[in-house]
Design an enzyme around this catalytic site. Structure first.
Site, PDB file in Angstrom:
ATOM      1  N   CYS A  35     -46.311   1.883   9.665  1.00 56.80           N
ATOM      2  CA  CYS A  35     -47.637   1.233   9.836  1.00 56.80           C
ATOM      3  C   CYS A  35     -47.898   1.195  11.354  1.00 56.80           C
ATOM      4  CB  CYS A  35     -47.679  -0.297   9.566  1.00 56.80           C
ATOM      5  SG  CYS A  35     -46.471  -1.846  10.472  1.00 56.80           S
ATOM      6  N   LYS A  56      -6.278   8.873  -6.852  1.00 54.66           N
ATOM      7  CA  LYS A  56      -6.388   7.579  -6.268  1.00 54.66           C
ATOM      8  C   LYS A  56      -8.046   7.096  -6.384  1.00 54.66           C
ATOM      9  CE  LYS A  56      -4.832   5.665  -2.141  1.00 54.66           C
ATOM     10  NZ  LYS A  56      -6.423   5.052  -1.525  1.00 54.66           N
ATOM     11  N   CYS A  89     -47.223  -4.315   6.684  1.00 54.64           N
ATOM     12  CA  CYS A  89     -46.800  -3.152   6.740  1.00 54.64           C
ATOM     13  C   CYS A  89     -46.682  -2.555   5.294  1.00 54.64           C
ATOM     14  CB  CYS A  89     -45.014  -2.863   7.607  1.00 54.64           C
ATOM     15  SG  CYS A  89     -44.599  -1.155   7.504  1.00 54.64           S
ATOM     16  N   SER A 114       0.694  -1.146  -0.033  1.00 54.54           N
ATOM     17  CA  SER A 114       0.329   0.293   0.095  1.00 54.54           C
ATOM     18  C   SER A 114       1.291   1.043  -0.425  1.00 54.54           C
ATOM     19  CB  SER A 114      -0.926  -0.292   1.079  1.00 54.54           C
ATOM     20  OG  SER A 114      -0.182   0.055   2.344  1.00 54.54           O
TER      21      SER A 114
END
Length: 514
Positions: free
Chosen positions: A400, A113, A422, A89
């Site tokens: 609901c 990047k 619902c 990295s």
């Protein structure tokens, strides 16, 4: 920093380090493997920087520290392959001065990047023969058949030498929105383009990869050899050559130490209009041999450095948490706060993602919070300065009024409405059923479905295909007429001839995706 550490025992410092490591590793696992977000990028970066400081001062680095890891753990069924050389990295900074000083007297290449999935392509005799993901930096997953479905990878090139190219697979913001819109259900939707790209690239079915419109942007020529192989002295020459071969190469600028600040500003002013996601910049030394002579650390090469945007953070007051119900019963929290200006736009809302994040932030109405835009695009809560924790989790569904429960899965807590009738579930379920990637019924928007449900015309999926029975009622509805009805009927008729995949996906079976 050392004075601060002297106030605590060595045992206290080790305990803090281990706690940070556990939190960061849990967040990384959720983000990279499970497409879930349990911690904001802002909080992750702050904890990561704190861990780096503690490791530097104490000289202690735990074996499971994320500062020593360089990729995700491989958990899919794709074939695995070891990389010829470990993929490291990049060291990073948020300071433009540090970025400029990195160059010294050298020239550099400054580029986006990109925020996607790193892929390594291998060509032999001018043909693409292999594509492997970055994986954990040492071992990746072979996705050759999927890579051949990317929209812009050249399968054959004019150069007949052997070469290895690295680049980033990405999905544009437009395609991200299109795919999420088709999914409909918030719980099933992808949180960001990076997660969508990862899931699309690492498919067992290349057809799905093709449908996702994945793009590839080259950012490094790792090696080139064989008859006719060119000899490059500069990275910029390599980039230009890759473009002549048909690769799309990451957008870039040539810089020296003096011109770095103005070019960082140039990139930052284009983030909002950039079609593909990025999470910063990369500065690479242009002189190849000089860069190689610097060597590497255990984790970072010394010829490149990453620049992360210094997040613009604004302080505001939390006024409300809205709870939005979905077709699966998931009820999502959304923070509503006093409007603030961030990155040139007015922001007053941010997703809190789930109950776990809400509790982690200790949110309460009236709390003073700080907000920012992740990658200068997506509003997020950075921190809660008050942490009153006085917010009550709703015991009833906001739609609901039915009972709710907190569901825990893989350490992530979500709020669920358990009422099978619902209306939110019905409407969202119907919306998903007719969506583009499901039954693909044009003209049947969520607003139209709400009207049809309200007047009792649609109670189950099959009712949609009985639309002729409801003609008299529909043509009298507001916003409808004979022509609108005919268009809708034609769409329904067309959708009645579909594939098994579309129908199964449209039914919205839990954990049953495309």
């Amino acid at each position: 920093m050392e004075n601060q550490l002297n106030m605590f025992s060595e045992k206290d410092v080790k305990v803090e380090m281990q706690e940070i490591i556990e939190r960061l590793n849990a967040a990384s696992k959720a983000y990279y493997q499970e497409a879930k977000e349990i911690m904001s990028n802002y909080e992750y970066d702050a904890l990561y920087d704190r861990l780096c400081d503690l490791e530097k001062v104490t000289g202690i680095i735990m074996s499971n520290s994320p500062t020593q890891n360089v990729g995700y753990e491989i958990i899919s069924e794709l074939p695995k392959e070891k990389h010829d050389s470990k993929m490291l990295s990049l060291d990073k900074t948020k300071d433009v001065t540090v970025l400029a000083n990195f160059l010294g007297k050298e020239k550099g290449v400054l580029s986006w990047k990109l925020d996607g999935l790193t892929i390594v392509l291998t060509y032999s005799g001018g043909k693409l023969i292999k594509a492997v993901t970055r994986g954990n930096g040492e071992v990746g997953e072979v996705i050759t058949n999927n890579a051949k479905q990317f929209r812009n990878i050249p399968l054959t090139i004019s150069a007949k030498c052997d070469m290895v190219v690295r680049g980033e697979a990405v999905i544009s913001y437009a395609d991200f929105d299109r795919i999420n819109e088709a999914i409909g259900d918030n719980k099933a939707q992808y949180k960001n383009p990076r997660n969508l790209c990862s899931g699309s690239v690492r498919q067992l079915d290349p057809k799905v990869t093709k449908e996702r419109n994945v793009g590839f942007y080259a950012f490094s020529l790792v090696s080139v050899s064989g008859e006719g192989a060119p000899d490059f002295r500069l990275r910029s020459e390599q980039f230009d050559w890759l473009e002549t071969l048909g690769f799309e190469v990451v957008e870039r600028k040539m810089v020296d130490r003096e011109s770095v600040p103005e070019n960082v500003k140039w990139f930052s002013e284009r983030i909002a209009d950039n079609a593909i996601p990025s999470d910063g910049l990369v500065l690479l030394l242009d002189d190849i041999e000089y860069g190689r002579s610097l060597g590497v650390t255990a984790k970072f090469p010394k010829d490149a450095i990453a620049f992360k945007w210094q997040d613009e953070v604004a302080q505001t007051v939390l006024r409300e948490i809205e709870w939005s119900a979905s077709r699966t019963g998931l009820i999502n929290p959304v923070a509503v706060f006093d409007s603030v200006e961030l990155e040139g736009t007015t922001v007053s809302r941010a997703s809190v993602h789930n109950v776990s994040v809400l509790r982690e932030l200790g949110l309460g109405i009236g709390d003073t919070i700080t907000v920012y835009k992740s990658n200068m695009i997506i509003p997020q809560i950075a921190d809660n300065l008050t942490r009153s924790g006085n917010l009550e989790i709703p015991k009833v569904c906001p739609v609901c009024g039915g009972d709710t429960v907190i569901h825990s899965e893989n350490g992530v807590e979500t709020l669920i409405c358990i009422n099978p009738e619902c209306p939110a579930k019905e409407i969202k379920g119907f919306t998903h059923f007719v969506s583009r990637e499901a039954m693909n019924i044009d003209g049947m928007s969520e607003a139209t479905i709400e009207k049809l449900v309200d007047v009792g015309l649609i109670k189950e999926f099959a009712d949609i295909f009985r639309i002729d029975d409801f003609k008299d009622t529909i043509v009298e509805m507001e916003g409808f007429g004979e022509k609108s009805f005919e268009n809708l009927r034609n769409s329904v008729k067309k959708a009645s001839e579909t594939t098994c995949e579309r129908l199964l996906y449209a039914l919205g079976i839990p954990n049953f995706g495309r």
